[in-house]
Design a protein around this motif. Structure first.
Motif, short mmCIF file in Angstrom:
data_model
loop_
_atom_site.label_atom_id
_atom_site.label_comp_id
_atom_site.label_asym_id
_atom_site.label_seq_id
_atom_site.Cartn_x
_atom_site.Cartn_y
_atom_site.Cartn_z
N LEU A 178 83.57 46.46 12.27
CA LEU A 178 83.71 46.32 13.72
C LEU A 178 82.77 47.27 14.45
O LEU A 178 82.14 46.89 15.45
CB LEU A 178 85.16 46.58 14.13
CG LEU A 178 86.17 45.50 13.76
CD1 LEU A 178 87.57 45.92 14.20
CD2 LEU A 178 85.80 44.16 14.39
N GLY A 216 79.88 46.17 16.95
CA GLY A 216 80.06 46.57 18.34
C GLY A 216 78.97 47.46 18.88
O GLY A 216 78.73 47.51 20.09
N THR A 217 78.28 48.19 18.01
CA THR A 217 77.25 49.12 18.46
C THR A 217 75.83 48.59 18.27
O THR A 217 74.86 49.34 18.46
CB THR A 217 77.39 50.47 17.72
OG1 THR A 217 77.36 50.24 16.30
CG2 THR A 217 78.69 51.16 18.11
N THR A 268 86.31 53.97 24.27
CA THR A 268 86.59 52.67 23.68
C THR A 268 87.43 52.77 22.42
O THR A 268 88.36 51.97 22.21
CB THR A 268 85.26 51.94 23.36
OG1 THR A 268 84.48 51.84 24.55
CG2 THR A 268 85.53 50.55 22.80
#
Length: 239
Positions: free
Chosen positions: A182, A186-187, A46
């Protein structure tokens, strides 16, 4: 309010060299560590940007008729060497890959996965391969530089120059507020591993492009890559 403003201005202003990732600790929870290794493939696919680097920097140096070699230093759970092997097979290229990592736990995980033709793993430091006189067409590492003390970073880069007869590519996180926030968002779903916790620590420990360029020896070139990554490159022909 002034105190809060000063704190905000100072956030990520400098490398947090005292921060330690959980997975680097000898008493790290082995279950969480294995889950983390198993999720690295998703994270690197990613955010690491290796497909672009493969197409632009690595694939043109390989051949369908001539064997080539690639060394991945600090290969961890082995997801990047496995990706390189898949891409080489897809492109019809002859490539033998060696992934090295001195950590017993990383080596155990990497070698526990299904075997891949042309890919081997070894528990070793790069200095050991230099002492053996080994040479590779391509030398890589992924998200390794920020882990290293200054003297170890210099040793790694010196070893990379010795080991590469073609190109050395060290891909690492770049410290930035945007990348930090981010990655933090995102995690959020990855709660049963060390990905989020250690990833944020990694960002705090990592270099900006200017900082990395200031510590890199002559002959190395730093390129800032999206999203929030640095690519440190040495070409043997430029030395």
């Amino acid at each position: 309010m002034q105190f809060l403003a000063r704190r905000e201005n100072g956030f990520l202003a400098r490398r947090d060299v005292d921060a330690v990732e959980e997975m680097d600790k000898p008493d790290c929870d082995p279950v969480l560590l294995d889950r983390t290794y198993s999720q690295f493939g998703l994270i690197n696919a990613t955010v690491a940007g290796w497909r672009r680097t493969w197409a632009a920097q690595i694939r043109p140096r390989l051949s369908s008729s001539r064997p080539s070699t690639l060394l991945d230093i600090g290969s961890g759970g082995g997801d990047m060497p496995r990706a390189f092997a898949r891409w080489a097979a897809r492109d019809g290229l002859q490539l033998s890959i060696l992934g090295i990592d001195p950590d017993d736990r990383a080596h155990a995980f990497a070698t526990s996965q299904p075997p891949v033709l042309g890919l081997t793993f070894r528990r070793a430091f790069s200095t050991e391969l230099v002492a053996e006189g080994l040479k590779f067409d391509v030398v890589t590492s992924n998200h390794l530089l920020h882990h290293l003390a200054p003297e170890d970073l210099q040793s790694l880069l010196a070893d990379s120059e010795q080991l590469s007869r073609g190109i050395a590519l060290h891909n690492d996180i770049e410290r930035s507020r945007l990348g930090y926030h981010l990655f933090s968002l995102g995690t959020l779903p990855l709660r049963r591993s060390l990905i989020r916790r250690d990833g944020l620590t990694s960002i705090r420990r990592s270099y900006t492009a200017a900082e990395l360029a200031s510590v890199a020896p002559p002959g190395w070139e730093v390129t800032a890559r999206f999203p929030s990554h640095n690519l440190l490159v040495h070409r043997a022909s430029d030395a």
